[in-house]
Scaffold this active site. Structure first.
Site, PDB file in Angstrom:
ATOM      1  N   THR A  63       4.194   1.594  -7.879  1.00 24.23           N
ATOM      2  CA  THR A  63       3.149   1.883  -6.877  1.00 24.23           C
ATOM      3  C   THR A  63       2.445   3.210  -7.194  1.00 24.23           C
ATOM      4  O   THR A  63       3.104   4.236  -7.348  1.00 24.23           O
ATOM      5  CB  THR A  63       3.758   1.984  -5.465  1.00 24.23           C
ATOM      6  OG1 THR A  63       4.538   0.825  -5.228  1.00 24.23           O
ATOM      7  CG2 THR A  63       2.665   2.103  -4.408  1.00 24.23           C
TER       8      THR A  63
ATOM      9  N   ASP B 155      -3.249   4.820  -9.970  1.00 22.56           N
ATOM     10  CA  ASP B 155      -3.970   5.951  -9.356  1.00 22.56           C
ATOM     11  C   ASP B 155      -3.661   7.248 -10.099  1.00 22.56           C
ATOM     12  O   ASP B 155      -4.543   8.093 -10.289  1.00 22.56           O
ATOM     13  CB  ASP B 155      -3.569   6.098  -7.883  1.00 22.56           C
ATOM     14  CG  ASP B 155      -3.939   4.867  -7.071  1.00 22.56           C
ATOM     15  OD1 ASP B 155      -4.911   4.178  -7.448  1.00 22.56           O
ATOM     16  OD2 ASP B 155      -3.254   4.586  -6.074  1.00 22.56           O
TER      17      ASP B 155
ATOM     18  N   GLY C  88       7.418   5.548  -4.311  1.00 17.82           N
ATOM     19  CA  GLY C  88       6.279   6.044  -3.546  1.00 17.82           C
ATOM     20  C   GLY C  88       5.061   6.254  -4.432  1.00 17.82           C
ATOM     21  O   GLY C  88       5.150   6.185  -5.670  1.00 17.82           O
TER      22      GLY C  88
ATOM     23  N   SER D  26       5.262  10.458  -5.987  1.00 16.98           N
ATOM     24  CA  SER D  26       5.891  10.306  -7.303  1.00 16.98           C
ATOM     25  C   SER D  26       5.100  10.980  -8.418  1.00 16.98           C
ATOM     26  O   SER D  26       5.487  10.907  -9.583  1.00 16.98           O
ATOM     27  CB  SER D  26       6.011   8.811  -7.626  1.00 16.98           C
ATOM     28  OG  SER D  26       4.717   8.236  -7.824  1.00 16.98           O
TER      29      SER D  26
HETATM   30  O1  RIB Z   1      -2.597   2.022  -5.509  1.00 16.71           O
HETATM   31  C1  RIB Z   1      -1.540   2.185  -4.605  1.00 16.71           C
HETATM   32  C2  RIB Z   1      -2.087   2.321  -3.228  1.00 16.71           C
HETATM   33  O2  RIB Z   1      -2.723   1.108  -2.855  1.00 16.71           O
HETATM   34  C3  RIB Z   1      -1.052   2.560  -2.150  1.00 16.71           C
HETATM   35  O3  RIB Z   1      -0.809   3.927  -1.937  1.00 16.71           O
HETATM   36  C4  RIB Z   1      -1.616   1.817  -0.942  1.00 16.71           C
HETATM   37  O4  RIB Z   1      -1.920   2.665   0.117  1.00 16.71           O
HETATM   38  C5  RIB Z   1      -2.843   1.092  -1.459  1.00 16.71           C
HETATM   39  O5  RIB Z   1      -3.998   1.765  -1.172  1.00 16.71           O
END
Ligand code: RIB
Length: 305
Positions: free
Chosen positions: A247, A251, A286, A290
């Site tokens: 996750t 990002d 998380g 993380s």
């Molecule tokens: O890319 C991960 C994110 O996607 C998470 O934190 C969640 O909130 C969604 O937006």
């Protein structure tokens, strides 16, 4: 010399992360093995990772006038992210995401957008000076496209580079948005949705016809492919790490990549930082919780950490 600012126009979610033995099939109920609540949202995650890499970052976002909105402001303060472009709405709750993570670290995510879907062009216009003075404007698709178009229009008119992460996967994307995009970042699912192509090089080649500077296709464990006009695609593998939770890894990749880009680095070099940041983010549960900082990323790149 001051570091150019990155303005992120995007979402904040409060993430509820549930660990499960396996991702449930339709109609199946499974008992969670653990629960974690932590800051998330693709926009906020990318902003926080960029700030951890030393970038000067501001967010333009919408949160509710609730406890989760208060937490968002606090995490941005703690992370050194300028939140002067954030609006607090009294008639919408802060975004929330429910994330299931299986034992291999793979996830399924459902987002209840709340205030995120109310981020409007007017809010973005209030942040015009922030955008015009930025070195780079970054957006995703968890907030309305109209707000992103407004931000990218202001950025393009001011000669500010724009980066679009087309996530979550869109059914289609407005040609105007792509025309205002300098660098497009997609994973294979998003790339397929936008281009109809299944191979990373095909996705890159097709989408390169629609944006100005580059297309990056992220490939999870396999790394990423950078495609630029009149240049052979540049592939780079990822780092071998023990995966706990993927996750936010995408990002982290984007936040670190943009931080290096804004600092003047070439996209090929910035890619190295992105991949290292993504790998570090897989090692802890998380999303933003993380993410590594510049020192951890440099250590991984040096083969020391
Ligand atoms: O890319 C991960 C994110 O996607 C998470 O934190 C969640 O909130 C969604 O937006």
């Amino acid at each position: 010399m001051t570091t150019p600012r990155i303005v992120v126009v995007g979402s904040y979610n409060r993430d509820i992360v549930l660990s499960v033995a396996h991702l449930p099939a339709p109609g199946e109920t499974c008992l969670g093995l653990g629960r974690l609540e932590s800051p998330g949202g693709k926009g906020s995650n990318q902003a926080i990772q960029a700030a951890r890499c030393g970038a000067n970052v501001a967010v333009v976002a919408a949160v509710g006038a609730d406890a989760a909105g208060e937490e968002a402001l606090q995490i941005w303060r703690e992370s050194g992210v300028d939140s002067s472009g954030v609006v607090r709405l009294h008639d919408a709750g802060t975004g929330m995401a429910v994330i299931l993570v299986d034992q291999a670290g793979e996830n399924s995510i459902v987002v209840a957008s709340g205030a995120n879907e109310r981020l409007a062009p007017d809010h973005v216009r209030s942040a015009t000076r922030l955008i015009e003075d930025a070195g780079l404007v970054l957006a995703q698709l968890e907030t309305p496209l109209e707000a992103t178009l407004e931000a990218f229009g202001i950025a393009r008119a001011a000669g500010v580079r724009t980066v679009l992460n087309a996530a979550p996967a869109p059914h289609a994307l407005d040609a105007a948005a792509l025309a205002l995009t300098d660098i497009l970042i997609v994973n294979e699912i998003e790339g397929l949705a936008l281009s109809g192509e299944t191979e990373p090089a095909g996705i890159g080649a097709r989408l390169l016809e629609t944006v100005r500077e580059a297309v990056i296709v992220t490939l999870g464990r396999e790394g990423a492919l950078l495609c630029r006009p009149e240049t052979d695609p540049h592939a780079r593998g990822s780092h071998e790490v023990e995966v706990v939770d993927t996750t936010g890894a995408g990002d982290a990749f984007i936040g670190a990549f943009c931080a290096r880009l804004a600092a003047g680095e070439d996209p090929t070099e910035a890619l190295r930082w992105g991949l290292a940041a993504g790998a570090i983010a897989c090692c802890v549960k998380g999303a933003a919780a993380s993410f590594g900082d510049a020192a951890q990323i440099e250590a991984l790149l040096a083969g020391a950490g």
